[in-house]
Design an enzyme around this catalytic site. Structure first.
Site, short mmCIF file in Angstrom:
data_model
loop_
_atom_site.label_atom_id
_atom_site.label_comp_id
_atom_site.label_asym_id
_atom_site.label_seq_id
_atom_site.Cartn_x
_atom_site.Cartn_y
_atom_site.Cartn_z
N HIS A 142 5.11 3.58 53.44
CA HIS A 142 5.00 4.96 53.92
C HIS A 142 4.85 5.98 52.80
O HIS A 142 4.29 7.05 53.02
CB HIS A 142 6.24 5.30 54.75
CG HIS A 142 6.22 6.67 55.37
ND1 HIS A 142 5.23 7.07 56.25
CD2 HIS A 142 7.05 7.75 55.22
CE1 HIS A 142 5.47 8.33 56.62
NE2 HIS A 142 6.55 8.76 56.00
N SER A 193 3.28 12.81 55.76
CA SER A 193 4.16 12.51 56.90
C SER A 193 4.37 13.75 57.78
O SER A 193 3.39 14.31 58.27
CB SER A 193 5.48 11.95 56.37
OG SER A 193 6.24 11.39 57.40
N ASP A 199 2.50 0.76 56.87
CA ASP A 199 3.40 1.91 57.03
C ASP A 199 4.36 1.65 58.19
O ASP A 199 3.93 1.54 59.34
CB ASP A 199 2.58 3.17 57.29
CG ASP A 199 3.41 4.45 57.23
OD1 ASP A 199 4.62 4.39 57.55
OD2 ASP A 199 2.86 5.50 56.87
#
Length: 388
Positions: free
Chosen positions: A362, A235, A323
């Site tokens: 995610h 991320s 995601d």
């Protein structure tokens, strides 16, 4: 006789009073209506009561709408005038999840073969580090101190430097689960909290985060000998990872491979694509000027799309189609940029999607039973390149 006449007179008066109380046949209906009719003041009061309630409700609703309108107008100007607010929203370093965790005790999170360190990248900056040894060294690691763990980096096991995303700490649940998976596959895992996160001291910034990562990488290389060292970013950590690897390649000390989990192209495009922003971009005039420009003003770019043009090592991108935080199309776009970049012409570039039905979203790609095979095949290739 007098008593009898008096009683008759009383009864007569009572009868007359009763007769007067009962209406006659002609005016019975009119008299009855008059007797049931409310006084004018009571009727007016009865009508005022529901009108008053309606007016009070409308007044409160109007007040709420005006307050919301005021906030709608004030917040963008506040963000524009104070870019530090937007920086806080990007980093979310003030969010510590899980709470009540002692980062000095990784064993509380089930990491019995992990040691907690503290390193000092710069003066007035201290960062907390966890080092998890491969599962094969678990028994030997019990009860050992920092010098033993540092020396263990020189054993014949590859090392992964893990760079986590925003919010939380190095002790986040999904992060801990990934450390366990990588340890079981035979990797050392070194991770840390950037300055301003967890128990690390300092103020967060993109430059500072990148420098912290560079310091830890050099610390690892000074102890790992010829063992391969891989960089894994997740991320927001993908932005730190590409910043770091670009710098390493420019000084001609690249890592053996770069792994990007749920990456974006650049922070501006990610902010525009975030679920919280999608509705605002459609209905809020000047969204970019109010909300995105302050990010750039704060010196936050995390330009993965630019960085990959200067990276020369193997690249693996992992992204779940469902995601909700970093849209899948941004990871795919970054792969397309990297795959056509001249800097990768001699290196392997691979994109691995995970279908929506798997529900990895995610941060749950570590659950994939295919992950060990993916890493073995990709990093096996990288190790071959390293030795040749």
């Amino acid at each position: 006789m007098r008593k009898r006449n008096e009683s008759v007179t009383v009864e007569h008066e009572r009868a007359a009073a009763a007769a007067a109380a009962v209406p006659g046949p002609l005016d019975k209906g009119c008299s009855l209506r008059r007797s049931l009719r409310l006084p004018a003041s009571a009727a007016a009061e009865g009508m005022k009561r529901p009108l008053g309630r309606r007016y009070g409700l409308w007044f409160r609703l109007k007040k709420l709408l005006l307050w919301l309108l005021g906030m709608y107008i004030a917040i963008p100007f506040l963000v524009k005038l104070c870019p530090a607010i937007q920086a806080k929203l990007v980093f979310l370093n003030f969010v510590r999840v899980p709470y009540f965790i002692d980062l000095k005790r990784p064993q509380d999170q089930g990491l019995n073969h992990t040691c907690n360190y503290y390193l000092q990248p710069e003066e007035d900056v201290t960062i907390g580090v966890w080092h998890t040894v491969p599962a094969a060294l678990w028994k030997n690691a019990r009860g050992k101190d920092q010098p033993w763990f540092e020396e263990a980096l020189g054993s014949s096991h590859p090392v992964i430097l893990y760079l986590h995303g925003n919010a939380g700490t190095r002790g986040g649940d999904h992060r801990v689960e990934l450390y366990k998976v990588l340890s079981s596959l035979g990797y050392h895992v070194v991770t840390f909290d950037y300055r301003g996160w967890g128990d690390s001291i300092g103020s967060p910034s993109e430059r500072g985060m990148t420098y912290d990562a560079l310091h830890v990488f050099d610390w690892i290389k000074a102890r790992s000998g010829d063992n391969p060292v891989y960089i894994w970013g997740h991320s927001l950590g993908t932005g730190v990872a590409t910043n770091l690897v670009r710098r390493l390649c420019e000084r001609e000390t690249p890592p053996d491979a770069l792994i990007l989990e749920s990456p974006f192209t650049n922070i501006r495009e990610e902010a525009r694509s975030h679920p919280f922003s999608v509705a605002s971009t459609q209905y809020f005039p000047g969204f970019d000027w109010f909300f995105l420009d302050p990010i750039t003003t704060s010196g936050i770019k995390f330009a993965n799309d630019e960085n990959v043009k200067y990276i020369s090592c193997s690249l693996l991108i992992l992204h779940a189609e469902d995601d909700p935080v970093v849209p899948f199309h941004l990871g795919k776009k970054l792969y397309n940029i990297a795959a056509t970049s001249r800097s990768f012409r001699d290196y392997k570039v691979q994109f691995v999607p995970f279908h929506t039905d798997l529900g990895y979203r995610h941060k749950y790609i570590y659950r994939s039973p295919e992950l060990p095979r993916i890493l073995r095949e990709f990093l096996g290739k990288s190790e071959h390149e390293h030795h040749h």
